[in-house]
Design a protein around this motif. Structure first.
Motif, PDB file in Angstrom:
ATOM      1  N   PHE A   1     190.451  87.932  -0.708  1.00 28.84           N
ATOM      2  CA  PHE A   1     188.976  87.510  -0.031  1.00 28.84           C
ATOM      3  C   PHE A   1     189.052  86.716   1.198  1.00 28.84           C
ATOM      4  O   PHE A   1     190.082  85.955   1.494  1.00 28.84           O
ATOM      5  N   GLU A   2     188.093  86.601   2.169  1.00 26.88           N
ATOM      6  CA  GLU A   2     187.965  85.992   3.336  1.00 26.88           C
ATOM      7  C   GLU A   2     186.825  84.921   2.679  1.00 26.88           C
ATOM      8  O   GLU A   2     185.977  85.128   2.382  1.00 26.88           O
ATOM      9  N   ARG A   3     187.196  83.674   3.298  1.00 26.77           N
ATOM     10  CA  ARG A   3     186.367  82.434   2.643  1.00 26.77           C
ATOM     11  C   ARG A   3     185.401  82.328   3.786  1.00 26.77           C
ATOM     12  O   ARG A   3     185.733  81.853   4.914  1.00 26.77           O
ATOM     13  N   HIS A   4     184.206  82.129   3.452  1.00 25.75           N
ATOM     14  CA  HIS A   4     183.058  81.666   4.529  1.00 25.75           C
ATOM     15  C   HIS A   4     182.102  80.424   3.802  1.00 25.75           C
ATOM     16  O   HIS A   4     181.222  80.799   3.285  1.00 25.75           O
ATOM     17  N   GLY A   5     182.789  79.613   3.934  1.00 27.88           N
ATOM     18  CA  GLY A   5     182.276  78.345   3.088  1.00 27.88           C
ATOM     19  C   GLY A   5     182.331  78.498   1.725  1.00 27.88           C
ATOM     20  O   GLY A   5     183.325  78.928   1.226  1.00 27.88           O
ATOM     21  N   LYS A   6     181.280  78.589   1.002  1.00 27.76           N
ATOM     22  CA  LYS A   6     181.271  78.980  -0.456  1.00 27.76           C
ATOM     23  C   LYS A   6     181.141  80.283  -0.697  1.00 27.76           C
ATOM     24  O   LYS A   6     181.214  80.793  -1.903  1.00 27.76           O
ATOM     25  N   ARG A   7     180.618  81.012   0.191  1.00 28.17           N
ATOM     26  CA  ARG A   7     180.691  82.513   0.093  1.00 28.17           C
ATOM     27  C   ARG A   7     182.050  83.355   0.219  1.00 28.17           C
ATOM     28  O   ARG A   7     182.766  82.660   1.092  1.00 28.17           O
ATOM     29  N   MET A   8     182.255  84.389  -0.122  1.00 31.51           N
ATOM     30  CA  MET A   8     183.497  85.128  -0.004  1.00 31.51           C
ATOM     31  C   MET A   8     183.192  86.546   0.294  1.00 31.51           C
ATOM     32  O   MET A   8     182.239  87.137  -0.537  1.00 31.51           O
ATOM     33  N   SER A   9     184.012  86.974   0.894  1.00 31.78           N
ATOM     34  CA  SER A   9     183.675  88.562   1.153  1.00 31.78           C
ATOM     35  C   SER A   9     185.292  89.167   0.923  1.00 31.78           C
ATOM     36  O   SER A   9     186.322  88.536   1.257  1.00 31.78           O
ATOM     37  N   LEU A  10     185.221  90.634   0.570  1.00 33.05           N
ATOM     38  CA  LEU A  10     186.538  90.964   0.434  1.00 33.05           C
ATOM     39  C   LEU A  10     187.248  91.480   1.464  1.00 33.05           C
ATOM     40  O   LEU A  10     186.700  91.874   2.594  1.00 33.05           O
ATOM     41  N   THR A  11     188.653  91.369   1.491  1.00 31.95           N
ATOM     42  CA  THR A  11     189.608  91.749   2.546  1.00 31.95           C
ATOM     43  C   THR A  11     189.822  93.412   2.393  1.00 31.95           C
ATOM     44  O   THR A  11     189.195  93.977   1.335  1.00 31.95           O
ATOM     45  N   TYR A  12     190.576  93.968   3.311  1.00 27.61           N
ATOM     46  CA  TYR A  12     190.887  95.391   3.122  1.00 27.61           C
ATOM     47  C   TYR A  12     191.428  95.417   1.845  1.00 27.61           C
ATOM     48  O   TYR A  12     191.331  96.426   0.890  1.00 27.61           O
ATOM     49  N   TRP A  13     192.476  94.662   1.430  1.00 24.40           N
ATOM     50  CA  TRP A  13     193.497  94.759   0.149  1.00 24.40           C
ATOM     51  C   TRP A  13     192.390  94.597  -0.912  1.00 24.40           C
ATOM     52  O   TRP A  13     192.476  94.973  -1.988  1.00 24.40           O
ATOM     53  N   GLY A  14     191.236  93.586  -0.831  1.00 27.78           N
ATOM     54  CA  GLY A  14     190.375  93.409  -2.022  1.00 27.78           C
ATOM     55  C   GLY A  14     189.628  94.774  -2.430  1.00 27.78           C
ATOM     56  O   GLY A  14     189.394  94.895  -3.385  1.00 27.78           O
ATOM     57  N   MET A  15     189.096  95.311  -1.197  1.00 30.65           N
ATOM     58  CA  MET A  15     188.377  96.498  -1.284  1.00 30.65           C
ATOM     59  C   MET A  15     189.324  97.503  -1.988  1.00 30.65           C
ATOM     60  O   MET A  15     188.671  98.320  -2.883  1.00 30.65           O
ATOM     61  N   TRP A  16     190.499  97.576  -1.620  1.00 31.92           N
ATOM     62  CA  TRP A  16     191.432  98.728  -2.238  1.00 31.92           C
ATOM     63  C   TRP A  16     191.771  98.203  -3.690  1.00 31.92           C
ATOM     64  O   TRP A  16     191.595  99.216  -4.759  1.00 31.92           O
ATOM     65  N   LEU A  17     191.565  97.171  -4.042  1.00 32.67           N
ATOM     66  CA  LEU A  17     191.883  96.734  -5.395  1.00 32.67           C
ATOM     67  C   LEU A  17     190.589  96.638  -6.392  1.00 32.67           C
ATOM     68  O   LEU A  17     191.007  97.375  -7.485  1.00 32.67           O
ATOM     69  N   GLN A  18     189.476  96.600  -5.939  1.00 29.90           N
ATOM     70  CA  GLN A  18     188.067  96.586  -6.684  1.00 29.90           C
ATOM     71  C   GLN A  18     188.033  97.585  -7.584  1.00 29.90           C
ATOM     72  O   GLN A  18     188.001  97.349  -8.882  1.00 29.90           O
ATOM     73  N   PRO A  19     188.050  98.811  -7.211  1.00 29.45           N
ATOM     74  CA  PRO A  19     187.684 100.040  -8.149  1.00 29.45           C
ATOM     75  C   PRO A  19     188.906  99.963  -9.352  1.00 29.45           C
ATOM     76  O   PRO A  19     188.317 100.538 -10.403  1.00 29.45           O
TER      77      PRO A  19
END
Length: 301
Positions: A50-68
């Protein structure tokens, strides 16, 4: 295997909520335990998820690969867990996404029947366009989809449920309303209010009309059928909608169905599910009972 199912469940919850605190609430964990599990998973995998944006988080490339892949693994784990519990075979949660027509006119009856026959089976039900139902399936956000028209994605299996038909409608006050037949040239010279691109209704209509008329005057597009009906009732626009969606307005004298002998627009309502979930007994149960429910009935007339 160095990582645990708990760590993967935390990852999935953060993906869905975008927040460690909300993921903690969802999993009934403390925020510190949730943060620790996520940090341990990232350390084990050696990549930031994840990339951290304060309290919000968005997936990195590796996170997007892992999610499904995590969704698939956790789904299998839940099936294993429920399969060994002392309960009915047809129990647990099935996530169903359906397009508008089956959602409004078929799913209430099917859910009622399933509640009586399989009281331990729970359906988490949502409504989307056909395009978005397919996306939900492919992203492991639902288990079973019900769509209008065809799906050619090789990752999905499809079974016809029933057929319905689309009709061309206008206001009961429209000059066309009293005509015994409407020609293609009359359709071409009209303004239209249609379902949005990506809906099953629109895809079937486009396939039927564009083999006869190359350029159609589409004035507006909406994803909500009541808005389309209201605009047609109060204007000189035409639309193409499922018969079931307009029948009540026709019966009350607000809309008229036009006789277009050169256009016969039937479509198929189908169950769709992922190839890798073909052995899920809950999916098989809902499909089977849906088919039984519609035996001897027609939506076309």
């Amino acid at each position: 295997m160095k990582f645990s199912l708990k760590q993967l469940a935390v990852f999935e919850a953060v993906c869905e909520t975008g927040s460690v605190s909300q993921a903690a609430d969802k999993l009934s964990l403390t925020q510190s335990a949730t943060s620790m599990s996520l940090a341990q998973l990232e350390k084990i995998l050696g990549r930031p998820l994840f990339e951290r944006h304060g309290k919000r988080m968005s997936l990195t490339y590796w996170g997007m690969w892992l999610q499904p892949r995590v969704k698939r693994l956790l789904q299998d784990a839940r099936h294993i867990e429920s399969g060994f519990m002392d309960q009915q075979v047809m129990s647990g949660l099935l996530r169903v996404s359906a397009s508008q027509t089956p959602a409004e006119y078929l799913m209430p009856e099917l859910i009622s029947f399933l509640n009586q026959t399989y009281p331990e089976l729970r359906l988490d039900f949502s409504v989307y366009s056909t395009h978005n139902v397919i996306s939900e399936l492919l992203n492991y956000q639902c288990d079973l989809g019900i769509i209008e028209g065809r799906c050619d994605d090789q990752r999905l299996m499809q079974q016809e449920w029933c057929k319905d038909r689309l009709v061309i409608v206008c206001s009961a006050e429209h000059p066309y309303a009293g005509n015994p037949e409407i020609s293609l040239s009359m359709l071409e010279n009209s303004s239209w209010v249609l379902r949005e691109q990506g809906s099953g209704t629109r895809a079937v209509f486009d396939s039927a009309i564009f083999s006869h008329i190359r350029h159609l005057n589409v004035w507006r597009e909406y994803d909500f059928v009541p808005v389309i009906k209201s605009l047609v009732i109060n204007s000189e626009c035409l639309s193409c909608l499922p018969y079931l969606e307009v029948k009540k307005s026709v019966d009350t004298g607000q809309l008229a169905i036009l006789n277009t002998p050169e256009l016969n627009i039937e479509r198929t309502l189908s169950f769709v599910w992922r190839v890798d979930s073909k052995d899920n007994p809950l999916i098989e149960c809902v499909r089977r009972e849906g088919i039984n429910m519609m035996q001897g009935r027609s939506l076309i007339n």
